[in-house]
Write a protein that holds these residues in place. Sequence first.
Motif, PDB file in Angstrom:
ATOM      1  N   GLY A 302     -86.421  60.965  29.442  1.00  0.00           N
ATOM      2  CA  GLY A 302     -85.494  62.071  29.629  1.00  0.00           C
ATOM      3  C   GLY A 302     -86.144  63.364  30.081  1.00  0.00           C
ATOM      4  N   ILE A 318     -78.625  55.600  28.880  1.00  0.00           N
ATOM      5  CA  ILE A 318     -79.298  56.849  28.496  1.00  0.00           C
ATOM      6  C   ILE A 318     -79.591  57.730  29.707  1.00  0.00           C
ATOM      7  CG2 ILE A 318     -80.338  55.953  26.374  1.00  0.00           C
ATOM      8  CD1 ILE A 318     -83.003  55.744  28.026  1.00  0.00           C
ATOM      9  N   ARG A 321     -79.464  61.636  29.551  1.00  0.00           N
ATOM     10  CA  ARG A 321     -79.497  62.130  28.176  1.00  0.00           C
ATOM     11  C   ARG A 321     -80.754  62.980  27.946  1.00  0.00           C
ATOM     12  NH1 ARG A 321     -76.714  59.140  24.245  1.00  0.00           N
ATOM     13  NH2 ARG A 321     -74.913  58.163  25.190  1.00  0.00           N
ATOM     14  N   SER A 322     -80.708  63.777  26.867  1.00  0.00           N
ATOM     15  CA  SER A 322     -81.861  64.643  26.583  1.00  0.00           C
ATOM     16  C   SER A 322     -82.951  63.845  25.861  1.00  0.00           C
ATOM     17  CB  SER A 322     -81.433  65.803  25.694  1.00  0.00           C
ATOM     18  OG  SER A 322     -81.184  65.331  24.389  1.00  0.00           O
ATOM     19  N   GLU A 325     -81.950  63.140  22.278  1.00  0.00           N
ATOM     20  CA  GLU A 325     -80.928  62.092  22.123  1.00  0.00           C
ATOM     21  C   GLU A 325     -81.546  60.706  22.301  1.00  0.00           C
ATOM     22  OE1 GLU A 325     -76.753  64.076  23.704  1.00  0.00           O
ATOM     23  OE2 GLU A 325     -78.306  63.620  25.173  1.00  0.00           O
ATOM     24  N   ILE A 326     -82.413  60.602  23.305  1.00  0.00           N
ATOM     25  CA  ILE A 326     -83.005  59.284  23.593  1.00  0.00           C
ATOM     26  C   ILE A 326     -83.896  58.845  22.434  1.00  0.00           C
ATOM     27  CG2 ILE A 326     -84.517  58.012  25.160  1.00  0.00           C
ATOM     28  CD1 ILE A 326     -83.481  59.914  27.396  1.00  0.00           C
TER      29      ILE A 326
END
Length: 499
Positions: A302, A318, A321-322, A325-326
């Motif tokens: 990310g 994913i 995604r940040s 988050e990942i």
Amino acid sequence: MLLQMRQITKTYGTLNANSNVDFSLRQGEIHALVGENGAGKTTLMRILYGMEQPTEGLIQLNGKEVQFMNPTDAIAHRIGMVHQHFMLFPSFTVAENIVIGNEPKAGLTFDRKTAVKQVEALCATYRLPIDPNKKVADIPLGMQQRVEILKVLYQGADIIILDEPTGVLTPLEAKELLVIMRSLANQGKSFIIITHKLHEVMEIADRVTVLRDGKVTGTLEASATNVEELSKLMVGRDLLESARRDVQVGKTVLQVKDLSLHGDKGKPVLDRVNLHIKAGEIVGIAGISGNGQSELIQAITGLLPIEQGVIQLLGENITGRSVREIREIGLSHVPEDRYQWGAAKEGTVLDNGTMGHHQTRSRSGLLQGKELRQMVDRFIQQFQIKAGSQETQVKYLSGGNLQKLIVAREIAQNQPFLIAAEPTRGVDIGAMELIHEELLRKRDEQGAILLVSSELTEILKLSDRILVMYEGRIAGELSAEQATEEQISLWMAGGVSDA
Ligand SMILES: Nc1ncnc2c1ncn2[C@@H]1O[C@H](COP(=O)(O)OP(=O)(O)OP(=O)(O)O)[C@@H](O)[C@H]1O
Ligand SMILES: [Mg+2]
């Protein structure tokens, strides 16, 4: 004798980083300095380069005692050092980086023309070609290292200290460096080289000194010793041999589909990359660094936005995604550049060892202060991390010990997916075995691991499947059984074959 360090002791608090070390260097010699992480190699060389003062002991040059209060003193005595981590200014040109601190001036201003001329002359004298006008950011690591060496030569060094110079180089660049060192030694320069790669010692060194726990355990003629004897002197115990065990693979953990990415120059850095990793397997990516491996990792974690393609982790998309988050979905990551991404240098061993672990649950809920400390204690014991205490700031750890702390932290996250990028860079042979064993254990416990390494032996030893990256593409794939060094090397160099 050109240089003698006599009975050098360096104490930090209660720790003896060096104890009564005797070290000498002949003119025209290449002298290797080896030893486990934290053995005191860098410390001894920082003393020689005037960055630290010895607690006891003295330094003699050509039989005369000298005292260096700082690197300027050492440079004035023709001693230069290339550090474990490069210290160049990326946005400056090659010539600017070489002359910095001793710039030729026209009146009060920097005389660029003369600088370029001087650098060209220097390159000619030492037969080390390089384009003085290129920006350092735009040249490969092997060339950046050449700049570091030229800079030291520009300062007039006759004694050149190299601290783990081949750690970040490709095999070919490393070979070139050794050739350059030998040629400079033949021209009268003398070298001290710190390395964990004992085959390099055997290839290049005239003599080798081994440190263990701050003490010299031997100084030997390289021609009269071998890798086994050196390992014994370094480690003082037998190494464990880890090997891959049979394991059943499970469901797909990571799926990368048609991933493409363009660099600022329009050339694709990633070109329709497809790969998958299942639970219980290690997929190794071999390749000369700079062929898209870093970008692939940054895309998965990310850190880099994706232009095209899809990435799924545990069935979840994913893409976009940040980082956070990942990680929460199920990723842990040993980063390639531990100084940039992996560690907070001002933080303590405790801070760095627990980063990302505050959400980890134990039976009694989230991990609390005491449990976090116990966990870091386990890391320290298991990986034999030399750290003083948990309150020590990690900037005081030796390079390899910081690496071990990060590897321990990330493996302990217990995530289904682990990215291990150059996991053993800068660690000693004993620690390398330990890290390999831990990666294999994680895989046996149904972990999915993406291993990126420039060490082909590491890839071959650990991987269940091997992908070779070349110019942003997957140039080929082999199972562990099919893999041969020849085939992988061929693909790494851009060759094609019908295997
Ligand atoms: N400024 C400092 N304050 C406290 N301890 C230090 C300091 N510098 C080094 N040490 C400690 O001294 C020991 C020797 O460190 P050194 O960096 O010389 O090891 P090394 O042999 O170069 O290891 P590596 O192979 O990991 O680079 C380590 O335990 C390190 O933590
Ligand atoms: Mg070191």
